[in-house]
Design a protein around this motif. Sequence first.
Motif, PDB file in Angstrom:
ATOM      1  N   CYS A  20       0.825  -1.210   0.000  1.00 54.40           N
ATOM      2  CA  CYS A  20       0.000   0.000   0.000  1.00 54.40           C
ATOM      3  C   CYS A  20       0.861   1.264   0.000  1.00 54.40           C
ATOM      4  N   TYR A  30      -7.230   1.671  -5.964  1.00 52.04           N
ATOM      5  CA  TYR A  30      -6.364   0.496  -5.933  1.00 52.04           C
ATOM      6  C   TYR A  30      -6.081   0.075  -4.489  1.00 52.04           C
ATOM      7  N   THR A  31      -5.899   1.040  -3.612  1.00 54.00           N
ATOM      8  CA  THR A  31      -5.566   0.721  -2.226  1.00 54.00           C
ATOM      9  C   THR A  31      -6.702   0.004  -1.520  1.00 54.00           C
ATOM     10  N   PHE A  59      -7.051  -3.586  -2.921  1.00 52.73           N
ATOM     11  CA  PHE A  59      -5.976  -4.464  -2.468  1.00 52.73           C
ATOM     12  C   PHE A  59      -6.106  -4.764  -0.978  1.00 52.73           C
ATOM     13  N   MET A  91       2.156   1.820  -3.471  1.00 58.40           N
ATOM     14  CA  MET A  91       1.130   2.401  -4.331  1.00 58.40           C
ATOM     15  C   MET A  91       1.003   3.908  -4.093  1.00 58.40           C
ATOM     16  N   LEU A 135       1.605   5.280  -7.771  1.00 55.50           N
ATOM     17  CA  LEU A 135       0.355   5.418  -8.519  1.00 55.50           C
ATOM     18  C   LEU A 135      -0.104   6.869  -8.528  1.00 55.50           C
TER      19      LEU A 135
END
Length: 466
Positions: free
Chosen positions: A87, A102-103, A106, A90, A94
């Motif tokens: 995380c 996305y976090t 995931f 990212m 990102l």
Amino acid sequence: MASLIAMFESNVQALSKQYAVPIDQVRFLTLLLLGYPLGALYRYGLHPSRTSLTVRHVFSTSLGILLGLLCFGWSQMFLLFFMTGVCYAMLLWLPTTVVHLYTIVFAMVCVSMGHVYRMITDYEGWNIDFSVPLMVMVQRVSLTAFALNDGSRADSDIEQKLTEVPSLLEYWSYNYNFHTFLAGPACTMKEYLNFVDGSNFTTKTSKRIGSDVKYPVLGRLAEAVVCIVLHQVISAQYPIDSILKPDYSLPTRILLAHIIIFHTRSRFYFVWLLVESINNYIGLGFGGYDKEGKPVWDVCKNVRPWDVEFGTNFRTVVTGWNVTTSLWLRKISYNRVSYGWISPTLASWGLSAVWHGFYPGYYFCFLSGAIMQRASVNMRRLLRHHFHTSETWKRIYDVVTWAISHTMLNYGVMCFLLLSVEKCWMLWKFYYFFPFITVSCAALLPVPYDKKEARNGDRQNGVKAQ
């Protein structure tokens, strides 16, 4: 490290045998209580006025990881290390426009893996394991990513937004600090960093809080002790599965469900009030000052027992329970889902259900909760104004709505405790399905209101999370 863990385990086993308490509970409680002496060292010995932020972060992170290893071991801690590592990567790599999406995806995959592992190794068990800090960590990593996304938007005026990625040390300190790692609660990154540097104790007028924190600390500790005593006494007489005995009448079963859920809630009250007391002592719980200049201790408040037990409507009860989780759901789900093909209420309850795990009882509970929330709004709009014509009728209305709200909630929450489809279905049959049918009909009533009014009203009602 291995010798330290072995010595700790031998002492925990001795205490468990001496007091006939499950070893996982002894281990967990012992490590929680270490928060007081460690907190004293952190608060006074490493005060921000004379200690660098790096030292405070390293101290808190190291102790938090040590407590995690003592409580869960290397094998169970691996998933937490993996999730926070990915995380953070990212956050660095990102774009801020998508990093929050996305976090959360995931993080939910990681917590789902943890729940599946728990179901395999301890099916329908209540042993304390790494899933507790894992669930809280999902809140932390997602709150950080969403705050970073908010900080990248020109139209964002959210107070807790971040304009830059925190350092790796700050990120790990936020996730693994010794006073919230084991049992939460999850504050925002900005609140935590303000606590570490001491700025949360200063107002715009440079007024600083005094040392009188007796009630926020000792008061919460006393409440926690009362709650665990009540749990121990009542749970021995009324275990959870006793609700399924076939020889009870419906009124008796309704009363028994209330007793069982009360003593089960009392166990959660104990943990949440204890960690609130610890964090108030350390200083993280301080949230500023009210309009009269009095200190407010609400950053680490995770439960309001009086509201939960004596709330006269669905809104009061559910917003008093698991407060920080409700705020998390509101920040990352409810307030970000627009009206359309998906309801913000259903989206938030659905996310909460998956976050809790995959036992069927959770989905019986949260589906019921989503329907009850809609039904409570409808009935309040239809009936409440008729009973507010006098103080007498208002009190009668409050008593009746208290009884109805708790009966309906207990009907759904018992499924959260029973876990399996068979047990939940058996319970609902004992109730003749009347609570589910009743609230479903109430939720479908054609109550006139516009979408803007509904949205504002539901935001005030809050989002439920167990």
